[in-house]
Design an enzyme around this catalytic site. Structure first.
Site, PDB file in Angstrom:
ATOM      1  CE  LYS A 171      37.578  51.489  37.225  1.00 35.19           C
ATOM      2  NZ  LYS A 171      38.284  51.953  38.435  1.00 35.19           N
ATOM      3  CG  ASP A 198      38.651  53.061  44.384  1.00 39.17           C
ATOM      4  OD1 ASP A 198      38.365  52.801  43.198  1.00 39.17           O
ATOM      5  OD2 ASP A 198      39.808  52.949  44.848  1.00 39.17           O
ATOM      6  CG  ASP A 223      45.731  54.382  40.264  1.00 37.45           C
ATOM      7  OD1 ASP A 223      46.102  53.274  40.707  1.00 37.45           O
ATOM      8  OD2 ASP A 223      44.536  54.756  40.277  1.00 37.45           O
ATOM      9  CD  GLU A 233      39.862  55.258  39.408  1.00 38.08           C
ATOM     10  OE1 GLU A 233      41.027  55.030  39.039  1.00 38.08           O
ATOM     11  OE2 GLU A 233      38.921  54.478  39.199  1.00 38.08           O
TER      12      GLU A 233
HETATM   13  P1  ADP Z   1      42.643  48.462  41.693  1.00 41.45           P
HETATM   14  O1  ADP Z   1      42.705  49.947  41.788  1.00 41.45           O
HETATM   15  O2  ADP Z   1      43.139  47.939  40.388  1.00 41.45           O
HETATM   16  O3  ADP Z   1      41.312  47.905  42.047  1.00 41.45           O
HETATM   17  P2  ADP Z   1      44.309  48.245  44.132  1.00 41.45           P
HETATM   18  O4  ADP Z   1      44.700  49.649  44.211  1.00 41.45           O
HETATM   19  O5  ADP Z   1      43.488  47.703  45.232  1.00 41.45           O
HETATM   20  O6  ADP Z   1      43.665  47.840  42.742  1.00 41.45           O
HETATM   21  O7  ADP Z   1      45.670  47.397  44.023  1.00 41.45           O
HETATM   22  C1  ADP Z   1      45.685  46.033  44.031  1.00 41.45           C
HETATM   23  C2  ADP Z   1      47.096  45.560  43.815  1.00 41.45           C
HETATM   24  O8  ADP Z   1      47.917  46.033  44.876  1.00 41.45           O
HETATM   25  C3  ADP Z   1      47.208  44.061  43.802  1.00 41.45           C
HETATM   26  O9  ADP Z   1      48.030  43.650  42.731  1.00 41.45           O
HETATM   27  C4  ADP Z   1      47.874  43.776  45.124  1.00 41.45           C
HETATM   28  O10 ADP Z   1      48.638  42.597  45.111  1.00 41.45           O
HETATM   29  C5  ADP Z   1      48.768  44.990  45.286  1.00 41.45           C
HETATM   30  N1  ADP Z   1      49.207  45.179  46.668  1.00 41.45           N
HETATM   31  C6  ADP Z   1      48.443  45.259  47.772  1.00 41.45           C
HETATM   32  N2  ADP Z   1      49.198  45.391  48.864  1.00 41.45           N
HETATM   33  C7  ADP Z   1      50.497  45.392  48.443  1.00 41.45           C
HETATM   34  C8  ADP Z   1      51.764  45.478  49.116  1.00 41.45           C
HETATM   35  N3  ADP Z   1      51.842  45.572  50.440  1.00 41.45           N
HETATM   36  N4  ADP Z   1      52.874  45.448  48.358  1.00 41.45           N
HETATM   37  C9  ADP Z   1      52.801  45.336  47.012  1.00 41.45           C
HETATM   38  N5  ADP Z   1      51.658  45.237  46.340  1.00 41.45           N
HETATM   39  C10 ADP Z   1      50.507  45.260  47.039  1.00 41.45           C
HETATM   40 MG    MG Z   2      42.262  51.863  41.840  1.00 36.20          MG
END
Ligand code: ADP
Ligand code: MG
Length: 618
Positions: free
Chosen positions: A86, A23, A210, A186
């Site tokens: 990205k 991912d 998402d 995704e």
């Molecule tokens: P991406 O797909 O954009 O790379 P992610 O799916 O890893 O990102 O999501 C990252 C986001 O999730 C960040 O904004 C992070 O702060 C948030 N996040 C991670 N853990 C938590 C949580 N426990 N509660 C709320 N938000 C969270």
């Molecule tokens: Mg993602």
């Protein structure tokens, strides 16, 4: 094709080379594999954590540092710390200009139509190279944790990624030394992780919501006979958990009556507060109150206030869900399952909003920030031949075809065709003894190629000299699941063959696609008229050519009068060809045809009997 590899660490044979699932996220990236118990598992190399922040830092030796370590330079050396790459993959400066201010590093804007480049230190990098750095880090972690070389991967992309962005992702993989077996959407990966679609007899319509760090998208998928079809996507590529952090930060600034201009100049304090805001947000996913102090600043927040701060943003995501359903011609009741993806869906308020809108409890058993990588690992397993095959379907946004006589577009793969797809048609030469044939590939909906987008051009060389119309040239288009087009031309009598690979939408934005579609509607009528004129002209020219060659070659079998009158008809046709009047052209062509037909038959019979005399029939 399973390969046998040797585990260098243990010296043991590993029967099947592992294909990992990756991912490659805007905020975080991660890698997963299928463990010996046949279950998908995320890789946590030496306890460094599962999520690798998608951040690349270049030190003054131009060496790349990736992940958590790089993230620390966001405050101390922002111009050399690249995040959210990205967003720039497969995009031109024009595509991202509106948001250029949100990047703290330098995006080169000299050529606004070309793919972007980024400056760090004294070097320039393409988003492909930067993404490759992230992928290299993931590859290294996987190899270290699994103690085996990792050379093959499935990489996921958002469902809304166009061909250019998909190809760029594939190129990044290649650059990182990975053989990219497939680019997978995704939401498709997320459904696979939940086991949806693995049973070919299953038929389901699902919504994948998402919400990541900086992006939001919702996809409606239809799963049937093991085929995943994206019915609609919607979202906002500048909406995510970062907005929640920002809202909290602004709240604290107001609560503590902080001086904004002074704060803006204190990068380190700003970043500390921003991290504190993210920590508060995460904590509030499982508790009701957050209470910390940064120096003299009170960082206090309760869940209810937090929910008020983010309500408008969450509402925006729900509107996008509504629009996606509308585009798919469905209502919330038609959705069988709702899947939560992205770290930000851990926020209970987000979950509730989604549940409320779709009227059913969303699937959230699997960690939302890991679910896509886990699904990619399952897809990798499918490709390795370890599971019954699953097809992934997409559609091509614009028609693909080649230029034929008079500059007309001959569509071979129609717009909205499901990919992968294959189509072909047979062509021939228009001139005697023609040994080369130019094949020009275009994309678009207009009747004239000059109004469409040229993708490539090549010559099929070495066609044996034959009379016009005799060579049989098969042109085949093969559009694969990643949207990459292979055009093959083969002359069937001689077997000469030529092939090229094209990415139809490299550098093509959604807006351009839309404009091309609208233009084709607007010009539909004039296009048809032009097409008819061109077709009449080509037919007329071809007939003129054939008739001229005919009287030249077979003069001995014709009378003076026949030759003279044929010439008169040819002249009349030539005059008509100079006009814009398709009816006159067709009329004159017909007259020439009618006049020559009787003696053409006579001459042919004579020619054939002459030819037969010298030959034995076996
Ligand atoms: P991406 O797909 O954009 O790379 P992610 O799916 O890893 O990102 O999501 C990252 C986001 O999730 C960040 O904004 C992070 O702060 C948030 N996040 C991670 N853990 C938590 C949580 N426990 N509660 C709320 N938000 C969270
Ligand atoms: Mg993602």
């Amino acid at each position: 094709m399973a390969k046998i590899s040797i585990n260098l660490a243990t010296g043991s044979f590993q029967k099947e080379e592992i294909i990992v699932g990756i991912d490659l996220g805007t905020t975080n990236s991660l890698v997963a594999f299928i463990n010996p118990d046949k279950n998908p598992q995320v890789i946590n190399d030496s306890g460094k954590g599962v999520l690798v922040p998608s951040v690349v830092y270049f030190n003054n030796q131009n060496e790349a540092v990736v992940g958590n370590e790089a993230k620390e330079f966001l405050t101390t050396d922002p111009s050399n710390t690249i995040f959210s790459v990205k967003r720039l993959l497969g995009r031109s400066y024009k595509d991202v200009a509106d948001h250029a201010a949100t990047f703290s590093y330098k995006i080169i804007d000299d050529d606004t139509d070309a793919l972007v480049k980024i400056q760090a230190g004294n070097r320039f990098y393409t988003p492909i190279e930067l993404s490759a750095e992230i992928l290299k880090e993931l590859k290294a972690r996987a190899e270290h944790a699994l103690k085996t070389p990792v050379n093959r991967a499935v990489i996921t992309v958002p469902a809304y990624f166009n061909d250019s962005q998909r190809q760029a992702t594939r190129d990044a993989g290649k650059l990182a030394g990975l053989d990219v077996m497939r680019i997978v959407n995704e939401p498709t990966a997320a459904s696979l992780a939940y086991g949806i679609g693995l049973d070919p007899s299953q038929q389901k319509t699902i919504a994948v919501y998402d919400l990541g760090g900086g992006t939001f998208d919702v996809s409606i998928l239809q799963i049937q006979n093991g085929i995943f079809e994206v019915l609609a996507t919607n979202g906002n590529t500048y909406l995510g958990g970062d907005d929640f952090d920002r809202a909290i930060l602004e709240y604290w600034i107001a609560q503590n009556k902080l001086e904004v201009t002074a704060l803006a100049q204190n990068n380190v304090l700003m970043q500390t507060l921003r991290l504190q805001a993210e920590a508060a947000k995460k904590a509030l996913s499982s508790q009701n109150l957050y209470n910390e102090k940064v120096g003299e600043i009170w960082c206090t927040l309760d869940r209810q206030t937090f929910e008020q701060l983010i309500a408008a943003k969450v509402e925006e995501t729900i509107t996008a869900c509504k629009n996606a359903l509308k585009d798919a011609d469905l209502s919330a009741n038609d959705i069988d399952e709702v899947i939560l993806v992205g770290g930000s869906t851990r926020t209970p308020y987000v979950k509730q909003a989604v549940e409320h809108f779709f009227g059913k409890k969303p699937q959230d058993n699997i960690n939302p920030d890991e679910v896509v990588a886990l699904g990619a690992a399952i897809q990798a397993d499918v490709l390795a031949g370890n599971r019954s095959d699953i097809l992934l379907l997409d559609v091509t946004p614009l028609s693909l075809g080649i230029e034929t006589m008079g500059g007309l577009m001959d569509v071979i793969i129609a717009r909205n065709s499901k990919v992968p797809t294959k189509a072909g048609r047979q062509y021939t030469t228009s001139v005697d003894g023609q040994v080369n044939m130019k094949i020009s590939v275009y994309q678009g909906e207009r009747d004239l190629v000059k109004e469409n987008r040229k993708l490539a051009e090549f010559d099929l060389k070495g066609i044996p000299a034959m009379p016009a119309g005799l060579p049989k040239v098969d042109i085949n288009f093969l559009l694969n699941a990643d949207g990459i087009l292979t055009v093959q031309a083969i002359e069937l009598r001689s077997g000469v063959k030529q092939e090229i690979e094209i990415t139809p939408s490299y550098g093509l934005s959604d807006d351009t696609v839309e404009k091309m579609l609208l233009d084709s509607i607007e010009h539909a009528q004039s296009d048809v008229q032009q097409r008819m004129l061109i077709e009449a002209r080509s037919e007329g020219e071809q007939l003129q050519y054939t008739a001229e060659r005919f009287i030249e070659k077979h003069a001995e079998h014709l009378t003076e009068a026949e030759i003279a009158e044929t010439k008169t008809h040819i002249e009349a046709l030539k005059t008509a060809l100079g006009s814009q009047d398709k009816d006159t052209i067709l009329k004159k062509a017909d007259e020439l045809n009618e006049f020559t037909r009787p003696f053409a038959e006579r001459v042919m019979d004579a020619a054939i009997s002459t030819a037969m005399k010298g030959k034995k029939i076996e």
